[in-house]
Design an enzyme around this catalytic site. Structure first.
Site, mmCIF file in Angstrom:
data_model
loop_
_atom_site.group_PDB
_atom_site.id
_atom_site.type_symbol
_atom_site.label_atom_id
_atom_site.label_comp_id
_atom_site.label_asym_id
_atom_site.label_seq_id
_atom_site.Cartn_x
_atom_site.Cartn_y
_atom_site.Cartn_z
ATOM 1 N N GLY A 13 2.936 -1.140 4.216
ATOM 2 C CA GLY A 13 2.978 0.285 3.911
ATOM 3 C C GLY A 13 4.398 0.718 3.575
ATOM 4 O O GLY A 13 4.880 0.530 2.461
ATOM 5 N N GLY A 14 5.086 1.269 4.561
ATOM 6 C CA GLY A 14 6.417 1.853 4.341
ATOM 7 C C GLY A 14 7.380 0.953 3.587
ATOM 8 O O GLY A 14 8.082 1.419 2.668
ATOM 9 N N ASN A 61 0.884 -1.173 0.000
ATOM 10 C CA ASN A 61 0.000 0.000 0.000
ATOM 11 C C ASN A 61 0.917 1.218 0.000
ATOM 12 O O ASN A 61 1.499 1.555 1.029
ATOM 13 C CB ASN A 61 -0.892 -0.027 1.248
ATOM 14 C CG ASN A 61 -1.716 1.248 1.387
ATOM 15 O OD1 ASN A 61 -1.760 2.068 0.472
ATOM 16 N ND2 ASN A 61 -2.356 1.413 2.532
ATOM 17 N N TRP A 62 1.028 1.834 -1.174
ATOM 18 C CA TRP A 62 1.941 2.983 -1.280
ATOM 19 C C TRP A 62 1.410 4.201 -0.535
ATOM 20 O O TRP A 62 2.132 5.153 -0.323
ATOM 21 C CB TRP A 62 2.122 3.368 -2.761
ATOM 22 C CG TRP A 62 3.033 2.481 -3.533
ATOM 23 C CD1 TRP A 62 3.687 1.360 -3.101
ATOM 24 C CD2 TRP A 62 3.429 2.663 -4.910
ATOM 25 N NE1 TRP A 62 4.452 0.832 -4.118
ATOM 26 C CE2 TRP A 62 4.302 1.605 -5.230
ATOM 27 C CE3 TRP A 62 3.114 3.604 -5.898
ATOM 28 C CZ2 TRP A 62 4.882 1.477 -6.505
ATOM 29 C CZ3 TRP A 62 3.685 3.464 -7.161
ATOM 30 C CH2 TRP A 62 4.561 2.421 -7.457
ATOM 31 N N HIS A 108 -9.493 1.318 5.181
ATOM 32 C CA HIS A 108 -8.199 1.511 5.846
ATOM 33 C C HIS A 108 -8.395 2.458 7.031
ATOM 34 O O HIS A 108 -9.192 3.391 6.963
ATOM 35 C CB HIS A 108 -7.183 2.090 4.854
ATOM 36 C CG HIS A 108 -5.779 2.031 5.390
ATOM 37 N ND1 HIS A 108 -5.310 2.950 6.296
ATOM 38 C CD2 HIS A 108 -4.775 1.139 5.183
ATOM 39 C CE1 HIS A 108 -4.062 2.624 6.616
ATOM 40 N NE2 HIS A 108 -3.717 1.535 5.958
ATOM 41 N N GLY A 142 2.785 2.379 10.726
ATOM 42 C CA GLY A 142 3.741 3.474 10.549
ATOM 43 C C GLY A 142 4.480 3.857 11.818
ATOM 44 O O GLY A 142 5.139 4.885 11.877
ATOM 45 N N GLU A 171 -6.759 4.849 8.057
ATOM 46 C CA GLU A 171 -6.544 6.273 7.744
ATOM 47 C C GLU A 171 -7.796 6.886 7.124
ATOM 48 O O GLU A 171 -8.081 8.063 7.315
ATOM 49 C CB GLU A 171 -5.319 6.413 6.822
ATOM 50 C CG GLU A 171 -4.022 6.155 7.599
ATOM 51 C CD GLU A 171 -2.884 5.579 6.786
ATOM 52 O OE1 GLU A 171 -2.938 5.627 5.543
ATOM 53 O OE2 GLU A 171 -1.929 5.070 7.404
HETATM 54 P P1 13P Z 1 3.163 0.383 7.601
HETATM 55 O O1 13P Z 1 3.660 -0.909 7.020
HETATM 56 O O2 13P Z 1 3.911 1.583 7.099
HETATM 57 O O3 13P Z 1 3.076 0.323 9.103
HETATM 58 O O4 13P Z 1 1.658 0.584 7.074
HETATM 59 C C1 13P Z 1 0.759 -0.451 7.210
HETATM 60 C C2 13P Z 1 -0.459 -0.089 6.470
HETATM 61 O O5 13P Z 1 -1.202 0.788 6.873
HETATM 62 C C3 13P Z 1 -0.742 -0.812 5.221
HETATM 63 O O6 13P Z 1 -2.022 -0.561 4.780
#
Ligand code: 13P
Length: 248
Positions: free
Chosen positions: A230-231, A9-10, A94, A171, A96
């Protein structure tokens, strides 16, 4: 679940130039890989991602989908439009989006329904905040979030993917321990078992600071069928190392 699934997930990262290198590197690294691999890119880059990945093993996903089919919804992107670009997956719910865009469980369930109707696999995200975990509410929160999607999508439920993403692990560099993640995944699996005869067909992904160092131990858990990254999905070498960890 026989085949693991690793999804990047960019989020809101990338540029045409940077994506080109990243997409080519990931695509080239997938030769001979047994698991399924997808990247969920920002909507403006779907065409670029589709072009680079075509003919390769990389699948393309979106990070959201509209709850509406079409019409006067400025800024929204419909499931049919995503399908036009060869999108195979769409992340829905998600944390967020739940947090910054006030998406409700009902919104998430409707988005999953729109995706399924267009032949796109929704990746339904569930997960508790730190305050909810500390208050002992982890199980009730994730069950409530998943129940809404099961209720709306009934007989199609075996077509979804579920991602358990504890909000406190996203994150932050704090990962759920393999045991903590497995406990919630087992709960989700049993909830799905009440809704479908084949809960084992539904991929349950873990997300939240997954990286090359912790991926293998998380992916070794009985009910962890893959990861939502994510990252670490922004660096080809890290992302491919996580993909490689599925083979352990
Ligand atoms: P991170 O891997 O950066 O913690 O993010 C996870 C995420 O929210 C993937 O959707």
């Amino acid at each position: 679940m026989t085949r693991k699934l690793i999804v990047g997930n960019w989020k809101m990262n990338g540029s045409l130039a940077a994506n080109q290198d990243l997409l080519h590197a990931v695509n080239a690294g997938l030769a001979g890989v047994a698991c399924q691999v997808a990247l969920c890119v920002p909507a403006p880059y779907l065409a670029q991602a589709q072009m680079v990945s075509s003919g390769g093993g990389l699948l393309i996903g979106a990070q959201d989908v509209s709850a509406h089919a079409e019409g006067a919804f400025t800024g929204e992107v419909s499931a049919a439009m995503l399908r036009d670009f060869g999108v195979r997956f769409a992340i829905v719910g998600h944390s967020e989006r739940r947090q910054y865009h006030a998406e409700t469980d009902t919104d998430v369930a409707t988005k999953a329904q729109r995706a399924l109707a267009a032949g796109i696999t929704p990746i339904v995200c569930v997960g508790e905040t730190l305050a909810q975990r500390e208050a002992g509410q982890t199980h009730s929160v994730v069950k409530r979030q998943l129940a809404a999607v099961i209720h709306t999508n009934g007989h199609c439920i075996s077509e979804i993917v579920v991602a358990y993403e504890p909000v406190w692990a996203i994150g932050t560099g704090k990962t759920a321990t393999p045991a903590q993640a497995q406990e919630v995944h087992a709960l989700l699996r049993s909830q799905l078992a009440a809704a479908t005869d084949h809960p084992e067909r539904i991929a349950l992904l873990y997300g939240g600071s997954m990286n090359p160092a912790n991926a293998a131990s998380l992916l070794a858990q009985t009910d962890i069928d893959g990861g939502l990254i994510g990252g670490a999905s922004l660096k080809a070498v890290d992302f491919l190392a996580i993909v490689a960890a599925t083979a352990h």
